[in-house]
Enzyme design. Structure first.
Site, mmCIF file in Angstrom:
data_model
loop_
_atom_site.group_PDB
_atom_site.id
_atom_site.type_symbol
_atom_site.label_atom_id
_atom_site.label_comp_id
_atom_site.label_asym_id
_atom_site.label_seq_id
_atom_site.Cartn_x
_atom_site.Cartn_y
_atom_site.Cartn_z
ATOM 1 N N ASN A 117 3.841 9.426 -14.770
ATOM 2 C CA ASN A 117 3.443 9.481 -13.675
ATOM 3 C C ASN A 117 2.336 8.078 -13.921
ATOM 4 O O ASN A 117 2.290 7.509 -14.718
ATOM 5 C CB ASN A 117 2.405 9.904 -12.684
ATOM 6 N N THR A 132 4.316 14.440 -7.569
ATOM 7 C CA THR A 132 4.393 15.664 -8.840
ATOM 8 C C THR A 132 6.601 15.829 -7.949
ATOM 9 O O THR A 132 6.820 15.670 -7.143
ATOM 10 C CB THR A 132 3.698 17.201 -8.531
ATOM 11 N N GLU A 163 -0.803 15.596 -12.732
ATOM 12 C CA GLU A 163 -1.907 14.202 -13.849
ATOM 13 C C GLU A 163 -2.062 13.446 -13.359
ATOM 14 O O GLU A 163 -3.100 12.665 -14.431
ATOM 15 C CB GLU A 163 -0.725 14.045 -14.725
ATOM 16 N N HIS A 182 1.147 6.799 -17.561
ATOM 17 C CA HIS A 182 1.920 7.897 -18.184
ATOM 18 C C HIS A 182 3.636 8.328 -18.475
ATOM 19 O O HIS A 182 4.219 8.172 -17.208
ATOM 20 C CB HIS A 182 1.412 9.337 -18.562
HETATM 21 ZN ZN LIG Z 1 3.442 14.251 -19.926
#
Ligand SMILES: [Zn+2]
Length: 358
Positions: A117, A132, A163, A182
């Protein structure tokens, strides 16, 4: 937010020969546009020396600057302000860049399925984030979400990633973290699941651009505990290895952050290959590392090793290169022959035969 003029809007007004409306708040880059400056990306002067020889005035070399700068205290608040801000040209440019970085993550095998993300901070309490359940390789600008730094969704057609809160754990503690990325890049993530420290003092560029790599203890992804753990480590580390999970990196803009993802995975891959060559890993000295850390600080990047003595650097002796894999034998233990037992059995047999003959 209706009275805040962005750089794009400023350029539109300049094109029409208009001035900013009375009482309008100008973002710093919008002010530059009205003062005769150019649009995004802003360009930082890299030097003052004029090229082209005596008597010739040419533009100084410059570096593109994609950092998003907002006006403090002027976040969009009402639904119409939020909608206008979310669909403004300046924000649309950032949505495009998030799609580009997502494509690069996926193409480099750093994400799989719906993993990974991206977030960009765009206000005191505003951030863009990826949704998501989406593959990062095929996102469109219309997929992006606008949220506050507690993760409450403010705009966007899709549901924001859970996240994002981990990213905001860093952004709330470190104002220079304007963008986070990430992902689960395989080589760096391998170190995270093998619980092996990434050794330092091996490649100068890694010391300058990654700095000290932080390690965050395992917490369930997307939980407040994970946001706190990663946020504390991320405050002083631009690249954080999340145990049994993956990597989170931050930078002044989304590409700056993304580069660190490439840097860390490439570094881990190189260390892994070098460790298998059998010659050990040759580190540079603590004094040499200190020079690189000083350079990193001059570039305005944090490093928790800044106050360490030279003798305290390059001490990752706990790294265990060349792990040996033990595979269980296919033959059950009872059926295995032991040379010592065989020798004893043949010696006894020999003696018995001798006595029988005698
Ligand atoms: Zn992850």
């Amino acid at each position: 937010m209706s009275n805040v003029i962005t750089a794009r809007e400023a350029e539109e007004l300049v094109r029409k020969g208009e001035k900013p409306p009375a009482g309008a708040i100008l973002t710093p880059s919008a002010r530059d546009v009205f003062n005769g400056g150019s649009l995004q990306p802003a360009f930082k002067k890299a030097g003052t020396a004029a090229a082209g020889g005596p008597g010739k005035k040419t533009a100084a070399p410059s570096i593109p600057d994609y950092e998003f700068r907002w006006t403090p205290g002027a976040d969009a608040k009402t639904p119409s302000e939020i909608e206008r801000f979310f669909n403004s040209p300046a924000i649309n440019v950032l949505k495009d860049r998030m799609c580009d970085m997502g494509r690069r993550l996926w193409q480099r095998d750093y994400t799989d399925g719906n993993g990974g993300n991206i977030t960009i901070r765009v206000g005191d309490n505003l951030a863009l984030c990826t949704p998501t359940l989406i593959c990062k390789g095929f996102m469109t600008p219309a997929d992006m979400c606008l949220v506050d730094l507690d993760g409450n969704q403010l705009a966007g057609l899709r549901v924001r990633t859970s996240e994002a809160k981990t990213h905001f754990g860093i952004m709330k503690r470190q104002p220079n973290a304007k963008a986070c990325v990430h992902a689960h890049p395989p080589h760096a993530t391998a170190f995270a699941i093998a619980n092996v420290d990434i050794p330092s003092c091996l490649i100068p560029e890694a010391e300058v651009f990654l700095g000290k790599i932080g390690v965050a203890k395992y917490q369930t992804p997307g939980t407040p505990a994970n946001a706190d753990e990663v946020g504390e480590i991320g405050k002083t580390h631009q690249a954080v290895l999340m145990q049994n999970h993956g990597v989170i990196v931050w930078g002044k803009d989304v590409e700056d952050a993304y580069w660190k993802m490439e840097n860390i995975d490439s570094y881990c891959r190189t260390v892994w290959i070098a460790a298998g060559l059998g010659g050990g890993l040759h580190r540079f000295t603590g004094g040499q590392a200190k020079e690189l850390i000083n350079l990193r600080q001059k570039l305005g990047m944090p490093d928790p090793r800044a106050n360490l003595k030279e003798c305290e650097l390059c001490d990752s002796a706990e790294f265990r290169p060349g792990a040996v894999c033990q595979t269980p034998s296919a033959t059950p233990a009872a059926e295995q022959s032991d040379p010592q037992i065989e020798a004893v059995v043949s010696a006894i047999t020999e003696q018995i035969l001798k006595r029988l003959k005698g």
